[in-house]
Scaffold this motif. Structure first.
Motif, PDB file in Angstrom:
ATOM      1  N   GLU A   2       0.860  -1.201   0.000  1.00  0.00           N
ATOM      2  CA  GLU A   2       0.000   0.000   0.000  1.00  0.00           C
ATOM      3  C   GLU A   2       0.884   1.235   0.000  1.00  0.00           C
ATOM      4  N   ALA A   3       0.596   2.164  -0.913  1.00  0.00           N
ATOM      5  CA  ALA A   3       1.385   3.389  -0.971  1.00  0.00           C
ATOM      6  C   ALA A   3       1.072   4.248   0.235  1.00  0.00           C
ATOM      7  N   GLY A   4       2.114   4.931   0.736  1.00  0.00           N
ATOM      8  CA  GLY A   4       1.924   5.826   1.869  1.00  0.00           C
ATOM      9  C   GLY A   4       1.474   7.187   1.398  1.00  0.00           C
ATOM     10  N   VAL A   5       1.576   8.138   2.290  1.00  0.00           N
ATOM     11  CA  VAL A   5       1.261   9.523   1.954  1.00  0.00           C
ATOM     12  C   VAL A   5       2.382  10.056   1.059  1.00  0.00           C
ATOM     13  N   THR A   6       2.016  10.640  -0.059  1.00  0.00           N
ATOM     14  CA  THR A   6       3.034  11.178  -0.964  1.00  0.00           C
ATOM     15  C   THR A   6       2.876  12.687  -1.068  1.00  0.00           C
ATOM     16  N   GLN A   7       4.013  13.363  -1.081  1.00  0.00           N
ATOM     17  CA  GLN A   7       4.025  14.818  -1.171  1.00  0.00           C
ATOM     18  C   GLN A   7       4.937  15.242  -2.322  1.00  0.00           C
ATOM     19  N   SER A   8       4.562  16.343  -2.940  1.00  0.00           N
ATOM     20  CA  SER A   8       5.414  16.905  -3.991  1.00  0.00           C
ATOM     21  C   SER A   8       5.312  18.421  -3.970  1.00  0.00           C
ATOM     22  N   PRO A   9       6.358  19.122  -4.385  1.00  0.00           N
ATOM     23  CA  PRO A   9       7.677  18.550  -4.683  1.00  0.00           C
ATOM     24  C   PRO A   9       8.438  18.218  -3.397  1.00  0.00           C
ATOM     25  N   THR A  10       9.586  17.600  -3.531  1.00  0.00           N
ATOM     26  CA  THR A  10      10.415  17.303  -2.363  1.00  0.00           C
ATOM     27  C   THR A  10      11.050  18.582  -1.834  1.00  0.00           C
ATOM     28  N   HIS A  11      11.540  19.384  -2.749  1.00  0.00           N
ATOM     29  CA  HIS A  11      12.140  20.665  -2.382  1.00  0.00           C
ATOM     30  C   HIS A  11      11.535  21.752  -3.260  1.00  0.00           C
ATOM     31  N   LEU A  12      11.414  22.942  -2.689  1.00  0.00           N
ATOM     32  CA  LEU A  12      10.870  24.077  -3.432  1.00  0.00           C
ATOM     33  C   LEU A  12      11.622  25.324  -2.987  1.00  0.00           C
ATOM     34  N   ILE A  13      12.166  26.020  -3.954  1.00  0.00           N
ATOM     35  CA  ILE A  13      12.903  27.248  -3.638  1.00  0.00           C
ATOM     36  C   ILE A  13      12.161  28.422  -4.260  1.00  0.00           C
ATOM     37  N   LYS A  14      11.865  29.401  -3.430  1.00  0.00           N
ATOM     38  CA  LYS A  14      11.116  30.586  -3.869  1.00  0.00           C
ATOM     39  C   LYS A  14      11.795  31.842  -3.325  1.00  0.00           C
ATOM     40  N   THR A  15      11.354  32.978  -3.808  1.00  0.00           N
ATOM     41  CA  THR A  15      11.835  34.252  -3.268  1.00  0.00           C
ATOM     42  C   THR A  15      10.685  34.966  -2.563  1.00  0.00           C
ATOM     43  N   ARG A  16      11.041  35.927  -1.752  1.00  0.00           N
ATOM     44  CA  ARG A  16      10.040  36.680  -0.990  1.00  0.00           C
ATOM     45  C   ARG A  16       8.981  37.252  -1.922  1.00  0.00           C
ATOM     46  N   GLY A  17       7.734  37.170  -1.493  1.00  0.00           N
ATOM     47  CA  GLY A  17       6.635  37.736  -2.254  1.00  0.00           C
ATOM     48  C   GLY A  17       5.998  36.774  -3.247  1.00  0.00           C
ATOM     49  N   GLN A  18       6.711  35.689  -3.575  1.00  0.00           N
ATOM     50  CA  GLN A  18       6.145  34.707  -4.504  1.00  0.00           C
ATOM     51  C   GLN A  18       5.094  33.856  -3.818  1.00  0.00           C
ATOM     52  N   GLN A  19       4.485  32.982  -4.608  1.00  0.00           N
ATOM     53  CA  GLN A  19       3.474  32.077  -4.109  1.00  0.00           C
ATOM     54  C   GLN A  19       3.968  30.640  -4.273  1.00  0.00           C
ATOM     55  N   ALA A  20       3.624  29.781  -3.322  1.00  0.00           N
ATOM     56  CA  ALA A  20       4.044  28.373  -3.382  1.00  0.00           C
ATOM     57  C   ALA A  20       2.830  27.471  -3.269  1.00  0.00           C
ATOM     58  N   THR A  21       2.873  26.383  -4.036  1.00  0.00           N
ATOM     59  CA  THR A  21       1.818  25.366  -3.969  1.00  0.00           C
ATOM     60  C   THR A  21       2.444  24.025  -3.657  1.00  0.00           C
ATOM     61  N   LEU A  22       1.979  23.410  -2.596  1.00  0.00           N
ATOM     62  CA  LEU A  22       2.471  22.109  -2.172  1.00  0.00           C
ATOM     63  C   LEU A  22       1.336  21.107  -2.306  1.00  0.00           C
ATOM     64  N   ARG A  23       1.665  19.878  -2.676  1.00  0.00           N
ATOM     65  CA  ARG A  23       0.640  18.884  -2.939  1.00  0.00           C
ATOM     66  C   ARG A  23       0.806  17.642  -2.088  1.00  0.00           C
ATOM     67  N   CYS A  24      -0.308  16.998  -1.831  1.00  0.00           N
ATOM     68  CA  CYS A  24      -0.310  15.830  -0.955  1.00  0.00           C
ATOM     69  C   CYS A  24      -1.355  14.830  -1.445  1.00  0.00           C
ATOM     70  N   SER A  25      -0.963  13.573  -1.505  1.00  0.00           N
ATOM     71  CA  SER A  25      -1.913  12.500  -1.787  1.00  0.00           C
ATOM     72  C   SER A  25      -1.969  11.579  -0.579  1.00  0.00           C
ATOM     73  N   PRO A  26      -3.145  11.410   0.002  1.00  0.00           N
ATOM     74  CA  PRO A  26      -3.249  10.594   1.218  1.00  0.00           C
ATOM     75  C   PRO A  26      -3.186   9.105   0.892  1.00  0.00           C
ATOM     76  N   ILE A  27      -3.079   8.338   1.932  1.00  0.00           N
ATOM     77  CA  ILE A  27      -3.158   6.887   1.791  1.00  0.00           C
ATOM     78  C   ILE A  27      -4.541   6.542   1.250  1.00  0.00           C
ATOM     79  N   SER A  28      -4.604   5.561   0.363  1.00  0.00           N
ATOM     80  CA  SER A  28      -5.877   5.171  -0.222  1.00  0.00           C
ATOM     81  C   SER A  28      -6.881   4.804   0.868  1.00  0.00           C
ATOM     82  N   GLY A  29      -8.068   5.404   0.771  1.00  0.00           N
ATOM     83  CA  GLY A  29      -9.097   5.138   1.766  1.00  0.00           C
ATOM     84  C   GLY A  29      -9.159   6.157   2.883  1.00  0.00           C
ATOM     85  N   HIS A  30      -8.109   6.974   3.004  1.00  0.00           N
ATOM     86  CA  HIS A  30      -8.112   8.029   4.018  1.00  0.00           C
ATOM     87  C   HIS A  30      -8.812   9.262   3.470  1.00  0.00           C
TER      88      HIS A  30
END
Lengths: 109, 114
Positions: free
Chosen positions: B1-29
């Motif tokens: 069973e796949a665990g919780v997956t997140q992307s990206p692993t690393h994200l580099i931004k500068t002040r004032g920018q916007q960031a989007t982080l993603r997450c996929s839960p364990i199946s059934g959660h």
């Protein structure tokens, strides 16, 4: 006062030693309790849930004292691989987890 | 069973920018939780989604927001990034409001603000 308080350590013990960590929580309405383990720069992983009657999983024993709002974790026969940060975690009625800042354990050869 | 997956692993931004982080839960959660772990600090609760709804929010400013999709995956958005937003962002999932279920964590997204 923090909602969950732990001694930050580090606890530096030899292999084979028995070590105990304590944790106190402030919200008497807290419903669930856990110990998580976090290795350096890794995600927390569930070590064990903590039940009112106390519970044991191999070398690990967890205790809960609701009257004193106190949780403990005992590790017997410490292994080098037990070196990590141990997080005391409490969940209230809102289902969110409140993490302690962690107790660092170093097991030396 | 796949665990919780997140992307990206690393994200580099500068002040004032916007960031989007993603997450996929364990199946059934159905519940997804977001936490921030800044250097030297404990995990701080950010947001909790269950069945597509925001159920609870931590003590963070409104520029931290998110959503949960019909497939229970989730996004965390951070607008107007500030230097102190640099941290490890962890996503966790659980089967939702079903008894006494522990949360399972993903590997995290390390966000660095330059």
């Amino acid at each position: 006062r923090k909602e969950v308080e732990q001694d930050p350590g580090p606890f530096n013990v030899p292999e084979g030693a028995t070590v105990a960590f304590n944790c106190t929580y402030s919200n008497s309405a807290s419903q669930s309790f856990f110990w998580y383990r976090q290795d350096c720069r890794k995600e927390p992983k569930l070590l064990m849930s903590v039940y009112s009657s106390g519970n044991e999983d191999g070398r690990f024993t967890a205790q809960l004292n609701r009257a004193s709002q106190y949780i403990s974790l005992l590790i017997r026969d410490s292994k080098l691989s037990d070196s990590a940060t141990y997080l005391c975690v409490v969940r209230g009625s809102s289902y969110k987890l409140i993490f302690g800042s962690g107790t660092r354990l170093l097991v030396r050869p | 069973e796949a665990g919780v997956t997140q992307s990206p692993t690393h994200l580099i931004k500068t002040r004032g920018q916007q960031a989007t982080l993603r997450c996929s839960p364990i199946s059934g959660h159905t519940s997804v939780y977001w936490y921030q772990q800044a250097l030297g600090l404990g995990l701080q609760f950010l947001l909790w989604y269950d069945e597509g709804e925001e159920r609870n929010r931590g003590n963070f400013p409104p520029r931290f927001s998110g959503r949960q999709f019909p497939n229970y995956s989730s996004e965390l958005n951070v607008n107007a990034l500030e230097l102190e937003d640099s941290a490890l962002y962890l996503c966790a999932s659980s089967p939702g409001q079903v008894g006494d279920q522990p949360q399972h964590f993903g590997d995290g997204t390390r966000l660095s603000i330059l």
